[in-house]
Scaffold this motif. Structure first.
Motif, PDB file in Angstrom:
ATOM      1  N   HIS A  34       0.811  -1.326   0.028  1.00  8.85           N
ATOM      2  CA  HIS A  34      -0.278   0.262   0.267  1.00  8.85           C
ATOM      3  C   HIS A  34       0.599   1.441   0.274  1.00  8.85           C
ATOM      4  O   HIS A  34       0.525   2.529   0.509  1.00  8.85           O
ATOM      5  N   ALA A  37      -1.199   4.547  -1.408  1.00  3.86           N
ATOM      6  CA  ALA A  37      -2.089   5.288  -0.141  1.00  3.86           C
ATOM      7  C   ALA A  37      -1.307   5.826   1.307  1.00  3.86           C
ATOM      8  O   ALA A  37      -0.952   6.526   1.885  1.00  3.86           O
ATOM      9  N   VAL A 111      -3.813   2.783   6.280  1.00  2.86           N
ATOM     10  CA  VAL A 111      -3.841   3.917   6.082  1.00  2.86           C
ATOM     11  C   VAL A 111      -3.919   4.682   7.521  1.00  2.86           C
ATOM     12  O   VAL A 111      -3.985   5.221   8.057  1.00  2.86           O
TER      13      VAL A 111
END
Length: 199
Positions: A34, A37, A111
């Motif tokens: 990720h 992100a 996140v």
């Protein structure tokens, strides 16, 4: 143009340091999890905070000292928890190699961690909102360009750290390298947390 370069230089000088946020971005880049992100969350958060500082939020932050105190203790608690997880990974080599890791972290938890490491860190407010905001005011009408330069520096740094980390993957092909990295991350997190607690 001078204001733009000044913002870029000061922004980079404040962000290019070993800290909780940078250590997390580096680790995600090495694992290839990720990355986009995480880079987007960190860069966007910096852009929001820098913009708030240039808009004058620094004065408001200084006028409400309890806000910094609350975030100081909350941030210290989170950093100590993150340090414990990093220390655990360093002590359990079987969970370190990303290719052999039993479970890859999901997008939302990743996140969430990036957001917490950014918004629960009082140093972020002092660096972006207070310091950068104060310096930007000295540029008068050019303070917007100063802010653009600082935001550009943040974007460049996080992109380089996150996406450039793959160049170090051969080094981290050995589990021992991951143990050293996680041990260093744990030490950095504890040091920052202690620094927050003692003021």
């Amino acid at each position: 143009m001078t204001a733009l370069l000044a913002g870029l230089g000061l922004g980079l000088s404040l962000i290019v340091a070993i800290g909780a946020q940078n250590a997390f971005v580096l680790r995600q880049g090495l694992r290839g999890e990720h990355v986009g992100a995480v880079v987007a969350v960190c860069a966007t958060s910096d852009a929001v905070l820098i913009s708030a500082g240039v808009a004058g939020a620094g004065a408001l932050l200084e006028a409400v000292p309890w806000f910094v105190v609350v975030f100081r203790f909350g941030g210290a608690a989170f950093l100590l928890l993150y340090a414990a997880f990093a220390a655990r990974r360093a002590l359990r080599p079987g969970t370190l190699d990303p290719a052999r890791a039993p479970v890859r972290a999901g997008l939302l938890p990743t996140v969430g961690t990036a957001l917490a490491l950014t918004w629960l860190n009082p140093h972020v407010y002092l660096d972006t909102v207070v310091l950068l905001g104060s310096v930007a005011q000295g540029w008068g009408d050019a303070r917007v360009l100063f802010a653009v330069g600082a935001v550009a520096g943040s974007i460049m740094w996080f992109a380089l750290l996150g996406f450039g980390a793959r160049l170090l993957r051969p080094v981290f092909a050995r589990p021992g390298a991951w143990r050293v990295l996680d041990a260093l991350v744990a030490v950095v997190m504890v040091a920052i947390a202690v620094g927050l607690l003692v003021g």
